[in-house]
Design a protein around this motif. Structure first.
Motif, PDB file in Angstrom:
ATOM      1  N   VAL A  90     -10.214 -25.581 -24.870  1.00 17.55           N
ATOM      2  CA  VAL A  90     -11.516 -25.405 -24.212  1.00 17.55           C
ATOM      3  C   VAL A  90     -11.909 -23.926 -24.193  1.00 17.55           C
ATOM      4  CG1 VAL A  90     -12.831 -25.763 -22.090  1.00 17.55           C
ATOM      5  CG2 VAL A  90     -11.189 -27.496 -22.839  1.00 17.55           C
TER       6      VAL A  90
ATOM      7  N   ALA B 265     -14.705 -24.204 -27.431  1.00 17.41           N
ATOM      8  CA  ALA B 265     -15.555 -25.037 -26.572  1.00 17.41           C
ATOM      9  C   ALA B 265     -16.737 -25.640 -27.336  1.00 17.41           C
ATOM     10  CB  ALA B 265     -16.073 -24.222 -25.386  1.00 17.41           C
ATOM     11  N   ALA B 266     -17.361 -24.856 -28.207  1.00 14.14           N
ATOM     12  CA  ALA B 266     -18.568 -25.346 -28.877  1.00 14.14           C
ATOM     13  C   ALA B 266     -18.266 -26.561 -29.754  1.00 14.14           C
ATOM     14  CB  ALA B 266     -19.207 -24.242 -29.719  1.00 14.14           C
TER      15      ALA B 266
ATOM     16  N   ALA C  64     -15.267 -28.527 -29.127  1.00  9.43           N
ATOM     17  CA  ALA C  64     -14.610 -29.502 -28.237  1.00  9.43           C
ATOM     18  C   ALA C  64     -15.632 -30.318 -27.455  1.00  9.43           C
ATOM     19  CB  ALA C  64     -13.676 -28.792 -27.278  1.00  9.43           C
ATOM     20  N   LEU C  65     -16.742 -29.703 -27.088  1.00  2.64           N
ATOM     21  CA  LEU C  65     -17.721 -30.385 -26.224  1.00  2.64           C
ATOM     22  C   LEU C  65     -18.795 -31.118 -27.021  1.00  2.64           C
ATOM     23  CD1 LEU C  65     -18.160 -27.618 -23.481  1.00  2.64           C
ATOM     24  CD2 LEU C  65     -16.534 -29.526 -23.537  1.00  2.64           C
ATOM     25  N   GLN C  66     -18.777 -30.978 -28.336  1.00  2.00           N
ATOM     26  CA  GLN C  66     -19.839 -31.529 -29.196  1.00  2.00           C
ATOM     27  C   GLN C  66     -19.438 -32.890 -29.774  1.00  2.00           C
ATOM     28  OE1 GLN C  66     -22.985 -31.963 -29.967  1.00  2.00           O
ATOM     29  NE2 GLN C  66     -23.262 -29.733 -30.137  1.00  2.00           N
TER      30      GLN C  66
ATOM     31  N   PRO D  24     -26.652 -32.013 -28.776  1.00  2.00           N
ATOM     32  CA  PRO D  24     -26.994 -31.201 -27.610  1.00  2.00           C
ATOM     33  C   PRO D  24     -26.535 -29.754 -27.822  1.00  2.00           C
ATOM     34  CG  PRO D  24     -25.836 -33.203 -26.952  1.00  2.00           C
ATOM     35  CD  PRO D  24     -25.723 -33.105 -28.437  1.00  2.00           C
TER      36      PRO D  24
ATOM     37  N   VAL E  58     -24.587 -27.498 -26.560  1.00  2.00           N
ATOM     38  CA  VAL E  58     -23.522 -27.338 -25.555  1.00  2.00           C
ATOM     39  C   VAL E  58     -23.183 -25.872 -25.295  1.00  2.00           C
ATOM     40  CG1 VAL E  58     -22.483 -29.604 -25.982  1.00  2.00           C
ATOM     41  CG2 VAL E  58     -21.699 -27.635 -27.302  1.00  2.00           C
ATOM     42  N   GLN E  59     -23.632 -25.000 -26.204  1.00  2.00           N
ATOM     43  CA  GLN E  59     -23.377 -23.580 -25.987  1.00  2.00           C
ATOM     44  C   GLN E  59     -24.068 -23.077 -24.717  1.00  2.00           C
ATOM     45  OE1 GLN E  59     -24.016 -25.062 -28.815  1.00  2.00           O
ATOM     46  NE2 GLN E  59     -23.021 -24.094 -30.572  1.00  2.00           N
TER      47      GLN E  59
ATOM     48  N   LEU F 292     -14.108 -24.740 -18.426  1.00  2.00           N
ATOM     49  CA  LEU F 292     -12.675 -24.458 -18.573  1.00  2.00           C
ATOM     50  C   LEU F 292     -11.953 -24.640 -17.244  1.00  2.00           C
ATOM     51  CD1 LEU F 292     -10.233 -23.490 -20.141  1.00  2.00           C
ATOM     52  CD2 LEU F 292     -11.007 -21.136 -19.821  1.00  2.00           C
TER      53      LEU F 292
ATOM     54  N   CYS G 219     -21.957 -33.148 -21.717  1.00  2.00           N
ATOM     55  CA  CYS G 219     -21.594 -32.900 -23.109  1.00  2.00           C
ATOM     56  C   CYS G 219     -21.097 -34.177 -23.772  1.00  2.00           C
ATOM     57  CB  CYS G 219     -20.532 -31.810 -23.216  1.00  2.00           C
ATOM     58  SG  CYS G 219     -18.922 -32.319 -22.605  1.00  2.00           S
ATOM     59  N   PRO G 220     -21.311 -34.300 -25.084  1.00  2.00           N
ATOM     60  CA  PRO G 220     -20.865 -35.504 -25.793  1.00  2.00           C
ATOM     61  C   PRO G 220     -19.384 -35.483 -26.168  1.00  2.00           C
ATOM     62  CG  PRO G 220     -22.162 -34.103 -27.263  1.00  2.00           C
ATOM     63  CD  PRO G 220     -22.146 -33.428 -25.918  1.00  2.00           C
ATOM     64  N   GLY G 221     -18.745 -34.322 -26.098  1.00  2.00           N
ATOM     65  CA  GLY G 221     -17.363 -34.203 -26.563  1.00  2.00           C
ATOM     66  C   GLY G 221     -16.377 -34.989 -25.728  1.00  2.00           C
ATOM     67  N   ILE G 222     -16.784 -35.415 -24.514  1.00  2.00           N
ATOM     68  CA  ILE G 222     -15.877 -36.237 -23.695  1.00  2.00           C
ATOM     69  C   ILE G 222     -16.218 -37.719 -23.817  1.00  2.00           C
ATOM     70  CG2 ILE G 222     -15.322 -34.410 -22.050  1.00  2.00           C
ATOM     71  CD1 ILE G 222     -17.340 -35.826 -20.104  1.00  2.00           C
TER      72      ILE G 222
END
Lengths: 411, 411
Positions: free
Chosen positions: A63, A67-68, A70-72, B45, B47-48, B56, B246-249
């Motif tokens: 993370v 992050a950019a 992991a969260l996408q 999205p 996410v940045q 984190l 966020c979509p990453g989860i």
């Protein structure tokens, strides 16, 4: 199956909704969650044995530094870096795996669903071991197959029986097998049978689905070659990190030929677009340091071996004469037969006596297995395993009202 | 559809495998991943814009303090604490939601798959907006429905047209709608139509599937009541954290009546056993501090509003006379019509000119939409959006070889 009353949509559902019975898995979760019950039911890995600080470091690294990504959203095939690591894992099993022929799934369970979707029309025949993993039967049953059940013994699936069925005209869409430390049977398919099985299936043009969740959890003896390594063209291979790392990240995978993979990707994208990038990056990072994951795996194997030993010695001590059980050389489960027992009828009093298990009937699509239970030794500590088996031994030694006579017990 | 040659299993697949065409989504990922292309294609999205340190902290807290749960299997319904938080989110939409009538899914996409599985037999009719979210069409098409397409205008789905179809004998298993900031059309269903729509569907006994991924991303104006709040008994509601967190989860959910929920849980467990506990705990923790997630959401809305403004002003400036486009009051997409354009034929030269979009045909099951494109303004910064639309405007202003004559453009 009890249905909620007064459902205005009752006549709107597809036929497959009627094929789905109430989940055995869910009922087990409810029982297992009661802290006073010793659960030998669910196959929950003992994640407490993982090095917590190391897991935290890996997750925080992912993370913190990616992050950019992991969260996408990610690609439907799964994160490429992870697929490369998974190919490395499979290489340890003698499998030459091209990462591009691999799709990451939500546990191996999703691979079972996608394969059922790909192959099964209502009424199609599929071949399974008897007994079989309950989750595979659930996944396939959505698509309404007929089951061809092939009996097992201590050397795994009896290949002669499959051959006879094929000679008699059976034309299954595929054969589903779990060759290592079988769930629920605890047995391992012998080398000789592996060789025969891939020959028989190839000759009959029956693709094999090889499910290998437990293969790396070997307590003793030498690894046997994966079916996929014996006949890459005719075997679809399923793996998972749930047992060698943890199930909470839901990372499994399927390796197959390009035409199958191409179709599985389409179904995967239609089913959930993509797996969790966060989880896939955590998995990749975990596998990126061999010393860490191998050390952790060795620790898990030691835990499970001690628990297997505790379960077997307790069975020897507490179960009535005439009982039989398998001797798992790895994995999570021991499969116990007590002639005359009605394992479904017994469950409520077992829970009353604070011990839970899965009745054998859960592992057959046709009500067989009433005199069997699956005991999972993976989660409780040794003393709880022994106390649980002691309680159960007392119960199975008692006559059960309405139990079948010994002569009527199905093979 | 191009199929890999020489597939030995070609005659083994279920019919539904033939219904699946090559994924538009996957093709888009490949294009969007090229760093030199301005992608107005995928709805990723931004996410940045999330506060990375806060994310984190949340993830590290979850793994640090709840590892034994985060790394373990969870219940098929989803983590109870998260479902309570999701009920709180829905309350903001005027929906009274019992957490026990909610199932957590792998994004809302999995809910679409499970609902298709629950309702659709091959040949069944389902009603959808024309255009519709491409992922919903993919999810449903696995189960081989016939589509009843209901046209939209600037106030969303034209309810009269649905009513006429029902009066003419149409009997769809359900109606699927996206009332807020529609994907791809960018329009919002008016209050008057919402009221009419729930009446018409209730009278005809057609359940509504309300998909609301973008509702909380409103740039201006007042929120309109969810269909679910207008008729709880006849509306199945889908939500997701992909756009507001966020979509990453991969966390989405479905709210429905108990009999539907009971069946969706069975299908969910058969499909993947359970969602990721790690992801569900992260989602719960994120939603547990209202100031944090609301602040983050406000930041996201500001970003997307500016990008929407950039897209609309660029369309005004660079697109040829006769072009028309929607004016989204929220969400990710503007829907553009250029009479005479062949948006599929144009795509290769667009990519050559380093700009990507999704051709309108992706959003209809029947090849309509050739003179439309979906432009996603969610991901690239303002200057890139304007430059991308400038490039595209140049291309659409040119005559395209083989383009349809204006008279032949479908509505």
């Amino acid at each position: 199956v009890a249905e909620p009353p007064g459902d205005p949509l009752a006549d709107r559902y597809a036929d497959r909704a009627r094929a789905m019975t109430v989940s055995e898995v869910r009922a087990l979760f409810a029982v297992a969650a009661r802290p006073d019950v010793i659960s030998l039911a669910g196959g929950m890995p003992f994640v407490q044995a993982l090095p917590g600080d190391e897991v935290l470091r890996v997750v925080a690294d992912v993370v913190g530094s990616q992050a950019a990504v992991a969260l996408q959203y990610g690609p439907g095939t799964g994160h490429a870096g992870l697929r490369a690591r998974l190919a490395g894992l499979m290489a340890e099993d003698g499998i030459e795996a091209d990462p591009d022929h691999t799709v990451v799934t939500v546990g191996a369970q999703q691979a079972l669903d996608l394969l059922g979707k790909l192959f099964i029309e209502p009424g199609d025949q599929v071949a399974v071991e008897a007994p079989s993993y309950v989750g595979a039967l659930s996944a396939f049953s959505v698509y309404q197959p007929r089951y061809l059940q092939i009996t097992m013994d201590d050397d795994g699936l009896i290949v002669d029986e499959l051959e006879d069925a094929l000679a008699g005209g059976a034309r299954p869409k595929f054969l589903y097998v779990c060759p290592n430390f079988h769930n629920p049977a605890g047995v391992t398919l012998s080398l000789e049978r592996r060789r025969r099985l891939v020959e028989v299936c190839r000759a009959a043009e029956v693709p094999i689905i090889e499910d290998n969740p437990y293969g790396m959890l070997r307590f003793e003896g030498e690894p046997l070659p994966a079916l996929r390594s014996l006949d890459p063209a005719n075997v679809i291979y399923l793996g998972t990190l749930s047992k060698i790392f943890c199930p909470g990240i839901r990372v499994g995978w399927v390796l197959a030929s390009p035409p199958v993979i191409e179709r599985l990707i389409r179904f995967k994208e239609a089913a959930d677009l993509c797996s969790s990038n966060l989880n896939m990056l955590v998995a990749e990072a975990w596998l990126s340091e061999p010393e860490r994951w191998r050390g952790s795996l060795t620790g898990l194997i030691d835990v499970y071996r001690s628990r297997r030993d505790a379960a077997l010695s307790a069975l020897q001590r507490y179960f009535p004469e005439g009982s039989r059980w398998t001797h798992p050389a790895g994995g999570f489960y021991v499969w116990v037969q007590v002639p005359g027992m009605d394992s479904r009828a017994l469950l409520p009093s077992a829970v009353e006596h604070k011990v839970a298990y899965v009745p054998g009937t859960a592992f057959y699509p046709d009500g067989r297995g009433v005199d069997r239970v699956r005991l999972a030794y993976c989660y409780p500590p040794e003393d709880a395993i022994q106390e649980g088996i002691r309680r159960l031994g007392e119960l199975v030694a008692r006559p059960v009202a309405g139990a079948a006579a010994p002569g009527s017990v199905a093979r």
